[in-house]
Scaffold this active site. Structure first.
Site, PDB file in Angstrom:
ATOM      1  N   SER A  58       0.820  -1.215   0.000  1.00 50.18           N
ATOM      2  CA  SER A  58       0.000   0.000   0.000  1.00 50.18           C
ATOM      3  C   SER A  58       0.857   1.268   0.000  1.00 50.18           C
ATOM      4  O   SER A  58       0.414   2.322  -0.449  1.00 50.18           O
ATOM      5  CB  SER A  58      -0.923  -0.001   1.219  1.00 50.18           C
ATOM      6  OG  SER A  58      -1.845  -1.071   1.091  1.00 50.18           O
ATOM      7  N   TRP A  59       2.064   1.148   0.533  1.00 51.99           N
ATOM      8  CA  TRP A  59       2.983   2.300   0.521  1.00 51.99           C
ATOM      9  C   TRP A  59       3.245   2.777  -0.902  1.00 51.99           C
ATOM     10  O   TRP A  59       3.443   3.985  -1.137  1.00 51.99           O
ATOM     11  CB  TRP A  59       4.304   1.882   1.192  1.00 51.99           C
ATOM     12  CG  TRP A  59       5.330   2.949   1.282  1.00 51.99           C
ATOM     13  CD1 TRP A  59       6.334   3.201   0.405  1.00 51.99           C
ATOM     14  CD2 TRP A  59       5.461   3.910   2.330  1.00 51.99           C
ATOM     15  NE1 TRP A  59       7.084   4.266   0.832  1.00 51.99           N
ATOM     16  CE2 TRP A  59       6.568   4.716   2.018  1.00 51.99           C
ATOM     17  CE3 TRP A  59       4.750   4.160   3.512  1.00 51.99           C
ATOM     18  CZ2 TRP A  59       6.979   5.763   2.836  1.00 51.99           C
ATOM     19  CZ3 TRP A  59       5.165   5.193   4.328  1.00 51.99           C
ATOM     20  CH2 TRP A  59       6.260   5.990   3.979  1.00 51.99           C
ATOM     21  N   GLU A  60       3.248   1.851  -1.846  1.00 55.37           N
ATOM     22  CA  GLU A  60       3.570   2.164  -3.244  1.00 55.37           C
ATOM     23  C   GLU A  60       2.358   2.715  -4.018  1.00 55.37           C
ATOM     24  O   GLU A  60       2.502   3.102  -5.185  1.00 55.37           O
ATOM     25  CB  GLU A  60       4.087   0.908  -3.960  1.00 55.37           C
ATOM     26  CG  GLU A  60       5.539   0.567  -3.662  1.00 55.37           C
ATOM     27  CD  GLU A  60       5.781   0.038  -2.253  1.00 55.37           C
ATOM     28  OE1 GLU A  60       4.931  -0.714  -1.743  1.00 55.37           O
ATOM     29  OE2 GLU A  60       6.810   0.424  -1.640  1.00 55.37           O
ATOM     30  N   THR A  88       2.586  -4.437  15.138  1.00 56.65           N
ATOM     31  CA  THR A  88       3.714  -3.580  14.789  1.00 56.65           C
ATOM     32  C   THR A  88       3.255  -2.154  14.472  1.00 56.65           C
ATOM     33  O   THR A  88       2.194  -1.972  13.867  1.00 56.65           O
ATOM     34  CB  THR A  88       4.491  -4.153  13.561  1.00 56.65           C
ATOM     35  OG1 THR A  88       5.008  -3.066  12.794  1.00 56.65           O
ATOM     36  CG2 THR A  88       3.589  -4.964  12.672  1.00 56.65           C
ATOM     37  N   HIS A  90       4.295  -0.352  12.288  1.00 56.74           N
ATOM     38  CA  HIS A  90       4.357  -0.188  10.840  1.00 56.74           C
ATOM     39  C   HIS A  90       2.973   0.151  10.284  1.00 56.74           C
ATOM     40  O   HIS A  90       2.845   0.909   9.335  1.00 56.74           O
ATOM     41  CB  HIS A  90       4.863  -1.499  10.228  1.00 56.74           C
ATOM     42  CG  HIS A  90       5.607  -1.321   8.949  1.00 56.74           C
ATOM     43  ND1 HIS A  90       6.704  -0.509   8.850  1.00 56.74           N
ATOM     44  CD2 HIS A  90       5.428  -1.847   7.712  1.00 56.74           C
ATOM     45  CE1 HIS A  90       7.160  -0.557   7.601  1.00 56.74           C
ATOM     46  NE2 HIS A  90       6.391  -1.346   6.898  1.00 56.74           N
TER      47      HIS A  90
END
Ligand code: INI
Length: 157
Positions: A58-60, A88, A90
């Site tokens: 999803s970061w991308e 986490t 993250h």
């Protein structure tokens, strides 16, 4: 005095739609993709007018969506992902940046970019929203992108 009330139509004919799917948690996101494709087809979007792009996580999503929007080849885009909390920190970074980045990309692109990224505490909750129990958010995203693309066309006409 009657007032105008404007809503986008749910007809997909003539619309060009891009989907970006994050492969992370692909059990969930492949189901979201199946739902989105089914929703687009059910509303009349032609198969050849749909582009599917897959990215690692999803970061991308934001950069990919922004790049596609800049080509002006799409009337609307759908972002699909699943960010699952686990234990986490993250999660907060990935979910937060995906939401912020997708929102920024949409405002810059001036086309609808629908947020079909699930953010849940457990895999089960994500599966429920990807077709197992509480509908399929990918399908919902397809209806939303069609409605919004038609609405923007109408408002700009
Ligand atoms: N990406 C997701 O789409 N969902 C997650 O739950 C997730 N978690 O938990 O880490 C996730 N991480 C990967 C991230 O999106 C990037 O692909 C990676 O950091 C490389 O840039």
């Amino acid at each position: 005095m009657p007032h105008p009330e404007i809503e986008g139509a749910l007809t997909g004919q003539g619309l060009r739609i891009g989907i970006v799917m994050a492969r992370f948690n692909s059990l969930v996101t492949e189901s979201l993709l199946a739902g989105a494709l089914s929703g687009l087809r059910r509303h009349g979007v032609a198969d050849e007018a749909i582009t599917v792009v897959k990215v690692p996580g999803s970061w991308e999503l934001p950069l990919t969506l922004a790049t596609m929007a800049a080509t002006k080849k799409y009337d609307g885009l759908i972002a699909l992902g699943a960010v699952i909390r686990g234990d986490t920190p993250h999660f907060d970074y990935v979910a937060g940046e995906a939401a912020k980045g997708i929102g920024n990309a949409m405002m810059k692109a001036e086309i609808p970019i629908v947020f079909g990224v699930l953010t849940t505490n457990t895999l089960e909750q994500a599966m429920d929203r990807a077709g197992a129990k509480s509908g399929n958010k990918g399908y919902d995203a397809a209806a939303t992108v069609i409605e919004m693309a038609n609405l923007l066309r109408e408002l700009r006409a």
